[in-house]
Design a protein around this motif. Sequence first.
Motif, PDB file in Angstrom:
ATOM      1  N   TYR A 369       0.806  -1.227   0.000  1.00  0.00           N
ATOM      2  CA  TYR A 369       0.000   0.000   0.000  1.00  0.00           C
ATOM      3  C   TYR A 369       0.835   1.272   0.000  1.00  0.00           C
ATOM      4  O   TYR A 369       0.287   2.374  -0.072  1.00  0.00           O
ATOM      5  N   GLY A 370       2.184   1.155   0.061  1.00  0.00           N
ATOM      6  CA  GLY A 370       3.022   2.346  -0.014  1.00  0.00           C
ATOM      7  C   GLY A 370       2.699   3.319   1.094  1.00  0.00           C
ATOM      8  O   GLY A 370       2.818   3.006   2.276  1.00  0.00           O
ATOM      9  N   ALA A 371       2.241   4.515   0.734  1.00  0.00           N
ATOM     10  CA  ALA A 371       1.897   5.537   1.727  1.00  0.00           C
ATOM     11  C   ALA A 371       0.473   5.375   2.239  1.00  0.00           C
ATOM     12  O   ALA A 371       0.059   6.097   3.145  1.00  0.00           O
ATOM     13  N   GLY A 372      -0.297   4.450   1.668  1.00  0.00           N
ATOM     14  CA  GLY A 372      -1.655   4.212   2.142  1.00  0.00           C
ATOM     15  C   GLY A 372      -2.717   4.656   1.167  1.00  0.00           C
ATOM     16  O   GLY A 372      -2.425   5.118   0.056  1.00  0.00           O
ATOM     17  N   HIS A 373      -3.966   4.511   1.572  1.00  0.00           N
ATOM     18  CA  HIS A 373      -5.111   4.930   0.767  1.00  0.00           C
ATOM     19  C   HIS A 373      -5.142   6.448   0.676  1.00  0.00           C
ATOM     20  O   HIS A 373      -5.124   7.129   1.709  1.00  0.00           O
ATOM     21  N   ILE A 374      -5.208   6.981  -0.530  1.00  0.00           N
ATOM     22  CA  ILE A 374      -5.213   8.433  -0.668  1.00  0.00           C
ATOM     23  C   ILE A 374      -6.508   9.023  -0.107  1.00  0.00           C
ATOM     24  O   ILE A 374      -7.566   8.392  -0.148  1.00  0.00           O
ATOM     25  N   ASP A 375      -6.393  10.229   0.423  1.00  0.00           N
ATOM     26  CA  ASP A 375      -7.527  10.958   0.972  1.00  0.00           C
ATOM     27  C   ASP A 375      -7.488  12.369   0.379  1.00  0.00           C
ATOM     28  O   ASP A 375      -6.860  13.271   0.948  1.00  0.00           O
ATOM     29  N   PRO A 376      -8.125  12.594  -0.778  1.00  0.00           N
ATOM     30  CA  PRO A 376      -8.010  13.885  -1.473  1.00  0.00           C
ATOM     31  C   PRO A 376      -8.428  15.083  -0.628  1.00  0.00           C
ATOM     32  O   PRO A 376      -7.823  16.152  -0.736  1.00  0.00           O
ATOM     33  N   LEU A 377      -9.443  14.914   0.206  1.00  0.00           N
ATOM     34  CA  LEU A 377      -9.906  16.047   1.019  1.00  0.00           C
ATOM     35  C   LEU A 377      -8.837  16.486   2.005  1.00  0.00           C
ATOM     36  O   LEU A 377      -8.579  17.682   2.188  1.00  0.00           O
ATOM     37  N   LYS A 378      -8.187  15.521   2.664  1.00  0.00           N
ATOM     38  CA  LYS A 378      -7.114  15.857   3.591  1.00  0.00           C
ATOM     39  C   LYS A 378      -5.879  16.363   2.852  1.00  0.00           C
ATOM     40  O   LYS A 378      -5.146  17.222   3.361  1.00  0.00           O
ATOM     41  N   ALA A 379      -5.628  15.827   1.668  1.00  0.00           N
ATOM     42  CA  ALA A 379      -4.418  16.187   0.922  1.00  0.00           C
ATOM     43  C   ALA A 379      -4.420  17.640   0.485  1.00  0.00           C
ATOM     44  O   ALA A 379      -3.360  18.195   0.192  1.00  0.00           O
ATOM     45  N   VAL A 380      -5.576  18.265   0.427  1.00  0.00           N
ATOM     46  CA  VAL A 380      -5.639  19.682   0.053  1.00  0.00           C
ATOM     47  C   VAL A 380      -4.938  20.544   1.103  1.00  0.00           C
ATOM     48  O   VAL A 380      -4.361  21.585   0.787  1.00  0.00           O
TER      49      VAL A 380
END
Length: 490
Positions: A369-380
């Motif tokens: 999974y590398g860095a994990g499941h992406i979370d676009p809302l948090k990534a902003v």
Amino acid sequence: MGHTSSTAAGRLVRGASLLGLGSGTARGGVPSARIAVYKICWADGCPDADILAAFDDAIADGVDIISLSVGGYDAYNYFEDSIAIGAFHSMKNGILTSNSAGNTGPDPATITNISPWSLSVAASTIDRKFVTKVKLGNKKIYEGVSINTFEMDGMYPIIYGGDAPNITGGYDSSYSSYEDSLDKSLVHGKIVLCDWLTSGKGAIDAGAVGTVMQDGGYPDNAYTYALPASYLDPRDGIKVHRYLNSTRTPDMNRKPKAIIKKSIEVKDESAPFVVSFSSRGSNPITCDILNTEASSVTGKEGDTRVVPHNIISGTSMSCPHASAAAAYIKSFHPTWSPAAIKSALMTTGKNPLTARMSVETNTDMEFAYGAGHIDPLKAVNPDLAYDAREADYVKFLCGQCYSTKHLRLITGNNSTCSEATHETVLNLNYPSFAITTKSGVTLTRIFTRTVTNVGPAISTYKAVKAVPSGISVKVKQRVLSFPWPEEDVL
């Protein structure tokens, strides 16, 4: 092309389904985005010249994100990899390239798009699972996996493929259901039980009305077939085979029969986890980098179903999900570098240390999974960013013992490798840390990172350690204070 572009930026479509399966509202990641498409693949493959030409055209056209769902079966040195070279040039021009990690998992070090200046995307599951039940003449029901949209009109005779070999074609009972391996006179009009997961072509060519497959493979991915099909666990497959043997009798009323039901949807409580076919790390070229990671239904001959929507799996489909997330971040932060956007996705990802990615169902852990499941809302709003520019990657490449000649194959300019441009991979300003070592060996490594405050103007951050057993970690600067935004701290 349609399955990737619509995933990235498709408009909202209500009532989408695959002949009743997966019904709901479908849309791409950023429906308001515009799509530019560059053709690089043909019937005989995807030539390097066309890949590089597409990168050049996309850069010249001023795109914001490049989404590339293409990869080979092996990883190549960066100066031999047209995708890595093209992505380097896009990075120089402020464009992040998002790549599919590959579909050759779950073996380790199978990831093929590995350059640290691009984003490599793995594939994980959702909590919707498709199961396909097989009911036998003795009323026993076994549950397999597939995406079966066919509805059979009743019970059909079922035969074991090993009992119907195409002897005149040179096959014996050890070849069960491969192409041309079945005797048409014995299989026609019947369901065929196969010992392996196949494409179903052998059964179709022999005139079968359905196929039940069983082996010890990975049941976490459901495929579509051009005929009714279900893929069983071998323990259930053995029971089906015993049923066939128990009904060997001249009495036609006791001949083995079965029906393959249309697939149904169930909730997968173990989701999300990285699917078995998704390629794994570590990076096979640079071990001390942890990578992130209307048509016919099947496209096979004889499949006459034509649908506006389909259900397919692969890192080619996960890639545009991440590409859309990157575009979403860029819409809020148009001046951020590709590395900053990638950093935002990686540092806000969901993993066992943050949430939802269980180590029980993700046994390969960071290599899956590398860095994990992406979370676009948090990534902003990631607060801190690990930024990197062309000069940083030049130092990294020189630290990989690249010659100036090989370096220039990637950069396309007059960059040189010297003592001043030589830097260990441990100091590449990357949002993860990795060390390659042998079991039982004690060693010490020092990593240097610079973080940029992209959060509130006056901010203080404290380091929190969550360390696996057998590893000791010391953080030199436990508290970071920023009196103003966009400030760097080493």
